[in-house]
Structure formats: C-alpha cells, structure tokens
Design a protein around this motif. Structure first.
Motif, mmCIF file in Angstrom:
data_model
loop_
_atom_site.group_PDB
_atom_site.id
_atom_site.type_symbol
_atom_site.label_atom_id
_atom_site.label_comp_id
_atom_site.label_asym_id
_atom_site.label_seq_id
_atom_site.Cartn_x
_atom_site.Cartn_y
_atom_site.Cartn_z
ATOM 1 N N SER A 32 49.022 39.147 37.643
ATOM 2 C CA SER A 32 49.595 38.757 36.987
ATOM 3 C C SER A 32 49.868 39.341 35.481
ATOM 4 N N PRO A 33 50.781 39.886 35.697
ATOM 5 C CA PRO A 33 51.050 41.028 34.338
ATOM 6 C C PRO A 33 52.143 40.067 33.304
ATOM 7 N N GLY A 34 52.125 38.804 33.222
ATOM 8 C CA GLY A 34 52.688 38.055 32.104
ATOM 9 C C GLY A 34 51.626 37.539 31.283
ATOM 10 N N GLU A 35 50.403 37.703 31.854
ATOM 11 C CA GLU A 35 49.134 36.643 30.914
ATOM 12 C C GLU A 35 48.408 37.885 30.561
ATOM 13 N N GLN A 36 48.258 39.064 29.796
ATOM 14 C CA GLN A 36 47.861 40.352 29.622
ATOM 15 C C GLN A 36 46.593 39.717 28.688
ATOM 16 N N TYR A 37 45.989 38.578 28.235
ATOM 17 C CA TYR A 37 44.816 37.904 27.483
ATOM 18 C C TYR A 37 44.113 37.202 28.007
ATOM 19 N N ALA A 38 44.702 36.244 28.975
ATOM 20 C CA ALA A 38 43.486 35.404 29.567
ATOM 21 C C ALA A 38 44.280 34.246 30.162
ATOM 22 N N LEU A 207 38.359 39.228 26.290
ATOM 23 C CA LEU A 207 39.910 39.502 26.086
ATOM 24 C C LEU A 207 40.619 40.428 25.811
ATOM 25 N N LEU A 208 40.151 41.119 25.167
ATOM 26 C CA LEU A 208 41.082 42.636 24.920
ATOM 27 C C LEU A 208 40.957 44.005 25.927
ATOM 28 N N SER A 209 39.750 43.702 26.332
ATOM 29 C CA SER A 209 39.253 44.220 27.499
ATOM 30 C C SER A 209 40.558 44.085 29.207
ATOM 31 N N GLN A 210 40.485 43.004 28.878
ATOM 32 C CA GLN A 210 41.532 42.253 30.186
ATOM 33 C C GLN A 210 42.862 42.746 30.168
#
Length: 363
Positions: A32-38, A207-210
């Motif tokens: 999911s490269p377009g959804e980096q945080y959640a 979220l930052l770790s994701q």
C-alpha cells in the motif's frame, strides 16, 4: 512456575507479538505505497495493530510479575525474533550486515537497560507533564519535517520516522508510569489529561512506525524503534524520576559503552539499507550490476575486425559490392577483403570462383 519465570515467558511472547506486528506492518507498507500512515481499509493492518496491542499488554503484565531490570532488556529481543520470522513467513532474508547491526543494537540496548537502577515510585507534577508533552510534540514534529525534507532518500527518511515513533512510544511509557503511580492513591479526574496524552502518543507512535516501513525494509526501522523507545524512557527516568545507573562511575561508563554499541548497530543497519537502495536504483536505471568492458561492434565482420585493430576511418577502403548477375546466369561468388593501404600498397580486389585461392594486388 515462579513469578520470575512467568515474567520472562511473558516477555518472550511479547517480543514475538511485537515482531509479528512489525512484519505485517512492513508488508502492508509494501503493498500500500499510497497509504503510508494509516491504511485503514486493509484488514492486515488491523491485525498488526492487534499484535502490537497484545505485545504491549503482555509487557505490562510481565512488569507486574518481574523486575524492570529483567523485563525491559528482554523487550529488545523483538528485532532478533523479527529477522528469522520474516525470512520464514514472508521470504524476506536479511543480509549479514543487517544481522550484525541488529545483534549489536540488541546487545547494546539490553546492556544499557540492565544497568539502569530502580528508584522509589515518583510522579510528575502538572508543570512537568505539560513541559514533557510540549517537548515531545516539538521533537516529533521536527523529525517529521526533516523526514519530509529528505523524502528522496527512503532509508534516511525511514530512520527519522522510526526515531519519531520511538520518541512517541517512549514518552507514552513515561506518562503511563506517571498515571500508574498516581493510581496507587486512587483514580482522580486530574489524570484524564495524562490518559489523553498517552492515547495520542501511542497512536502517533503506531502511525509513524507504519510510515517508517515504506520503502525501507524491516530491519533498520524496527531496530531503530526498538532502541529509541526504551532509551528515551530511561533518559527521562534518569533526569526526571531520579533513577541512576548501577555500580556508580563504573556502571555509567559501561552504560555509555553499551550506548555506543547500540548506535553502531543502527549505523550498520542504515548503511546496509543505503547500499541496497543504490543497487536497486542502478538496476532500475538499466545499469549493469558489475562493470564490464566496451561493447563489441556489431555489423559487418570486416568493420568489426578493423574496429578491434583501431584502424582509422580515413584509411579504411570500401568493400567492393558485386554487380548483379544476368538473368539465368550463375554469379561467381566474391570474397570482399580489405587491407590496410599504407602497408600493402592498395586494397585487395574480389577474386573469381576459379581463382578463389589466389589473390593479386592492385598496383
């Protein structure tokens, strides 16, 4: 089973749960490269959230049965478990450099945490809590801005986001300890702001770790997060809760040495990822993986030979082209040979079939 053995067992299971959550997060980041945080619509991401929550719960229970000096260092085993689990379940193998970096970071962190001495239970007053919350928000925001500025370098960006995640998780542990100390005297409405800060910091850390796993692999972000989280909590414990290192000056020197080892492990992980990024970029650009010699000329074999002999263009003679044969007549084959004019006085000429083994030089 004794309380100590139970705490060790719970710590091992907690580390495995954290490692599983990290692996799932990294795979979600890749897909999911377009959804980096959640990536809220991905069930796998919620599975990672559940695994992280389970790891945190087991860690808290382990602290209830065992001393902090044993339980906290065992949490550093997350990165050690994550690498073989990733190779086994998702086929992501780590290189020798990544393994060395992970082991160095884990050993350094475990040694550092084992040297932190226990202290009497203390809490933070309102002013200290506000200052800690504002300082944490400022540090996390600065790291996020820096990560955005270096978005062209995924490895550096990942490390900055992982540091921000570790800071958020570490300060969340600090506020958790503060609330736990307050609750020994009973629950009060004054703890609601601290509980809200814990929720915000824990969510921000997740979220930052994701985001840190996007384009950076598993080992480097996870090792950074695993080291920064307890180091921040220990630093706050030493400066604000009166905790100290064991064994006096000797213990302090050993703790600094352990910190250097852990930092060296993180550097190894970062450089390993940077080298892999450069290799992947070279392959994507079509560059050869290894340097090769000049390409051989293609086309006419005579021109190929002359190119290999480095004969200048101005002294090469054109290859004669035979005239088309008359209809029904059998054309004699020709053998176009070209000589180096300054050495032989002139070019070779085509030779008829009958005299194919003889040659004459045009004077």
């Amino acid at each position: 089973m004794s309380a100590l053995a139970l705490s060790v067992l719970l710590s091992f299971v907690s580390a495995v749960a954290y490692a599983g959550g990290a692996i799932v997060q990294e795979r979600v980041a890749v897909s999911s490269p377009g959804e980096q945080y959640a990536p809220l619509r991905r069930p796998a991401w919620w599975a990672a959230v559940a695994l992280n929550g389970l790891g945190g719960l087991l860690h808290v229970v382990a602290l209830a049965y065992g001393p902090l000096s044993i339980v906290q260092p065992l949490g550093a085993l997350t990165i050690v478990f994550a690498l073989p689990m990733a190779a086994l379940f998702v086929g992501r193998k780590a290189g020798a450099t990544a393994w060395r970096g992970a082991i160095m970071a884990t050993v350094g962190l475990a040694g550092l945490l084992s040297l932190v001495g226990a202290s009497s239970a203390q809490s933070l007053d309102t002013g200290q809590r506000v200052a800690a919350a504002l300082a944490t928000a400022g540090a996390v925001t600065a790291l996020m801005i820096a990560a955005r500025a270096v978005h062209r370098h995924p490895a550096v960006r990942s490390m900055l986001l992982a540091v921000a995640s570790g800071v958020a998780f570490g300060m969340s542990s600090v506020f958790t300890k503060t609330v736990a100390v307050d609750w020994t005297d009973g629950v009060s409405a004054g703890d609601v702001p601290s509980l809200a800060v814990i929720g915000v910091l824990a969510t921000a850390g997740l979220l930052l770790s994701q985001a840190s796993y996007r384009g950076a692999g598993l080992a480097a972000p996870l090792a950074t997060l695993t080291v920064v989280n307890p180091v921040v909590a220990a630093a706050v414990g030493i400066t604000m809760f009166g905790e100290t290192f064991r064994y006096g000056t000797t213990g302090t020197a050993l703790a600094l040495s352990c910190g250097v080892v852990a930092a060296g492990g993180l550097i190894l992980l970062t450089t390993e990822r940077l080298a892999r990024e450069q290799q992947e970029a070279a392959v994507a650009a079509g560059a050869p993986a290894e340097p090769v010699g000049p390409a051989e000329p293609v086309g006419d074999p005579v021109e190929k030979l002359l190119a290999q002999l480095e004969v200048p263009e101005d002294v090469r003679m054109p290859v004669p082209v035979p005239a088309p044969a008359a209809a029904g007549a059998e054309a004699d084959p020709v053998y176009p040979l070209v000589s180096y004019a300054p050495f032989y006085g002139g070019p070779y000429v085509p030779v008829p079939t009958a005299d194919r083994h003889r040659m004459r030089v045009k004077s």
